[in-house]
Motif scaffolding. Structure first.
Motif, PDB file in Angstrom:
ATOM      1  N   GLN A  41       0.814  -1.215   0.000  1.00  0.00           N
ATOM      2  CA  GLN A  41       0.000   0.000   0.000  1.00  0.00           C
ATOM      3  C   GLN A  41       0.848   1.265   0.000  1.00  0.00           C
ATOM      4  N   ILE A  42       1.866   1.308   0.844  1.00  0.00           N
ATOM      5  CA  ILE A  42       2.642   2.534   1.014  1.00  0.00           C
ATOM      6  C   ILE A  42       3.859   2.561   0.101  1.00  0.00           C
ATOM      7  N   GLY A  43       4.525   1.419  -0.059  1.00  0.00           N
ATOM      8  CA  GLY A  43       5.752   1.390  -0.852  1.00  0.00           C
ATOM      9  C   GLY A  43       5.532   1.668  -2.317  1.00  0.00           C
ATOM     10  N   SER A  44       4.361   1.363  -2.824  1.00  0.00           N
ATOM     11  CA  SER A  44       4.106   1.610  -4.240  1.00  0.00           C
ATOM     12  C   SER A  44       4.034   3.100  -4.536  1.00  0.00           C
ATOM     13  N   LYS A  45       3.727   3.916  -3.539  1.00  0.00           N
ATOM     14  CA  LYS A  45       3.677   5.362  -3.749  1.00  0.00           C
ATOM     15  C   LYS A  45       5.064   5.940  -3.990  1.00  0.00           C
TER      16      LYS A  45
END
Length: 131
Positions: free
Chosen positions: A95-99
Motif C-alpha cells: 500500500q505505502i511502498g508503491s507510492k
C-alpha cells in the motif's frame, strides 16, 4: 568533470511515507523476534518432555504428554505469528511502498526464509535423533 550526485527532492509528505515504511520494517522484525521466541520456547518444552520421559521413568506420564501438547501449542503459535507478521508487513508495504516506487522487500523475505529453514532443519534433526 565532477560527478556530483543530485539530492533527491524530498518534501514532508515523502519523508513521512519513508518514516512509515521504516516503522513497518521495525514492527515486522519485532514480530519475527516474538515468533522466534515462541518457537524456541516450544523446542525447550519438547526437549524437557523428552528428558522427563527418558531420565525420570517413574514420573507421571501425563506430565510428559502435557509438556508435549504445550510445546506444540508454542510452535504453532510461533509459526502463526510469523505468517501473520509477514502478511501484515507485505500488505502495508504494498500500500505505502508503491507510492514511492520502493517495492523490494528482499531483506524481509530473507528473514522469513531463514526462520523457515531453521524450523525445518530443527524438526528433521529432532526426528532423526529421538526416533
Amino acid at each position: 568533470m565532477t560527478d556530483e550526485k543530485k539530492p533527491l527532492p524530498l518534501d514532508t509528505n515523502s519523508l513521512a511515507v519513508m518514516r512509515t515504511l521504516l516503522a513497518n520494517e521495525r514492527t515486522f522484525l519485532a514480530w519475527c523476534r516474538t515468533a522466534l521466541g515462541l518457537l524456541g520456547f516450544g523446542f525447550v518444552l519438547e526437549k524437557a518432555g523428552l528428558y522427563l520421559k527418558h531420565f525420570v521413568p517413574d514420573a507421571n506420564p501425563l506430565m510428559s504428554q502435557d509438556l508435549g501438547m504445550l510445546s506444540l501449542f508454542a510452535l504453532f503459535s510461533g509459526m502463526l505469528v510469523l505468517v501473520g507478521a509477514a502478511v501484515r508487513f507485505f500488505s502495508i508495504e504494498k500500500q505505502i511502498g508503491s507510492k514511492l516506487g520502493r517495492m523490494t522487500p528482499f531483506p524481509e523475505v530473507l528473514v522469513l526464509f531463514a526462520v523457515a529453514l531453521v524450523l525445518i532443519i530443527s524438526v528433521f534433526s529432532g526426528k532423526v535423533i529421538f526416533n
